[in-house]
Design an enzyme around this catalytic site. Structure first.
Site, mmCIF file in Angstrom:
data_model
loop_
_atom_site.group_PDB
_atom_site.id
_atom_site.type_symbol
_atom_site.label_atom_id
_atom_site.label_comp_id
_atom_site.label_asym_id
_atom_site.label_seq_id
_atom_site.Cartn_x
_atom_site.Cartn_y
_atom_site.Cartn_z
ATOM 1 N N ALA A 260 0.877 -1.168 0.053
ATOM 2 C CA ALA A 260 0.189 -0.008 -0.046
ATOM 3 C C ALA A 260 0.949 1.178 -0.119
ATOM 4 O O ALA A 260 1.906 1.170 0.914
ATOM 5 C CB ALA A 260 -0.852 -0.039 1.338
ATOM 6 N N VAL B 150 4.287 -1.054 3.644
ATOM 7 C CA VAL B 150 4.446 0.203 3.311
ATOM 8 C C VAL B 150 5.345 0.431 2.022
ATOM 9 O O VAL B 150 6.465 0.166 2.194
ATOM 10 C CB VAL B 150 4.637 0.975 4.555
ATOM 11 C CG1 VAL B 150 4.483 2.292 4.111
ATOM 12 C CG2 VAL B 150 3.908 0.827 5.677
ATOM 13 N N LYS B 151 4.338 1.004 0.808
ATOM 14 C CA LYS B 151 5.346 1.175 -0.233
ATOM 15 C C LYS B 151 5.699 2.512 -0.066
ATOM 16 O O LYS B 151 4.806 3.522 -0.126
ATOM 17 C CB LYS B 151 4.527 0.936 -1.432
ATOM 18 C CG LYS B 151 5.258 0.644 -2.632
ATOM 19 C CD LYS B 151 3.991 -0.023 -3.773
ATOM 20 C CE LYS B 151 4.861 -0.427 -5.054
ATOM 21 N NZ LYS B 151 3.796 -0.554 -6.159
ATOM 22 N N ILE B 152 7.086 2.958 -0.477
ATOM 23 C CA ILE B 152 7.735 4.246 -0.349
ATOM 24 C C ILE B 152 8.448 4.633 -1.618
ATOM 25 O O ILE B 152 9.385 3.782 -2.020
ATOM 26 C CB ILE B 152 8.179 4.501 1.096
ATOM 27 C CG1 ILE B 152 7.321 4.143 2.189
ATOM 28 C CG2 ILE B 152 8.976 5.437 1.229
ATOM 29 C CD1 ILE B 152 8.112 4.285 3.631
#
Ligand code: G3P
Length: 218
Positions: free
Chosen positions: A60, A86-88
């Site tokens: 996400a 967590v996509k960063i």
């Protein structure tokens, strides 16, 4: 090698899951927009729906671009469900945020990676996954698969634990070559995953078997 599906389409996620090949899902703001999902509440509800369909990791992506924003948004995403990664994006603030999450024990996927230098930084700060976009590199006459090979070599040399998640996968040969090179994960659209099963000799052979069966049973 793990297979992730690169979509926010629940029906396609269900179909891939039913094939028995699915280990996870990757999403991004464009894929969420394609499903007509907007607004924090709806985005969160959709991530939870995806987590109900499959048991694996669900990436996400944060919308914030500054360190503080990425940290607070990422924390909310990670708290939604234990499957959320967590996509960063690969930026200086992104690198700081990935390191922050590494220290908190929160898993991350470093996205929009196009070079070995970026992949090295992502591993150095403890990203769980690094996502090189191989199709987009091929689009500009650069060699996406060569990048996967280079990252594999460097990560193996230094025992980095970051998993190489080949993204922007456009066709079955991308997947086959990623498997040969040793990518840990591929993420691809459903049609690309299904195309791995196709072979004209299989179709011809099956037709012949069925024709011969009909001949003897009539
Ligand atoms: O996983 C990244 C992917 O969504 C980008 O794919 O085909 O838009 O380059 P593409």
């Amino acid at each position: 090698m793990k297979f992730f599906i690169d979509t926010a389409d629940l029906d396609q996620i269900r179909q891939a899951n039913e094939l028995g090949v699915l280990d996870g899902v990757t999403t991004n703001p464009s894929l969420m927009a394609k499903q007509g999902i907007s607004g924090e509440k709806n985005l969160h509800a959709h991530y939870l729906s995806i987590c109900e369909v499959i048991q694996g990791d669900v990436s996400a992506e944060v919308i914030a671009t500054n360190y503080e924003g990425m940290c607070s948004e990422g924390e909310i995403l990670a708290n939604l469900h234990s499957q959320i990664v967590v996509k960063i994006p690969m930026t200086i603030d992104g690198i700081r945020a990935i390191h922050h999450f590494y220290e908190q024990g929160i898993r991350t996927n470093c996205t929009l990676v196009f070079s070995l230098s970026q992949a090295l930084l992502a591993a150095k700060v403890g990203a769980t996954y690094v996502s090189p976009f191989i199709g987009r590199l091929d689009d500009i006459s650069s060699d996406g698969l060569q990048l996967i090979q280079d990252i594999r070599m460097v990560y193996d040399s230094y025992d980095f634990e970051t998993e190489i998640l080949a993204a922007s996968v456009r066709h079955s040969m991308h997947i086959v070559n990623c498997a040969k090179i040793g990518a840990d994960v591929i993420t691809a659209p459903l049609e690309v995953i299904k195309s791995l099963a196709h072979h004209p000799l299989t179709d011809i052979g099956l037709k012949k078997f069925l024709d011969d069966y009909q001949k003897t049973s009539s």
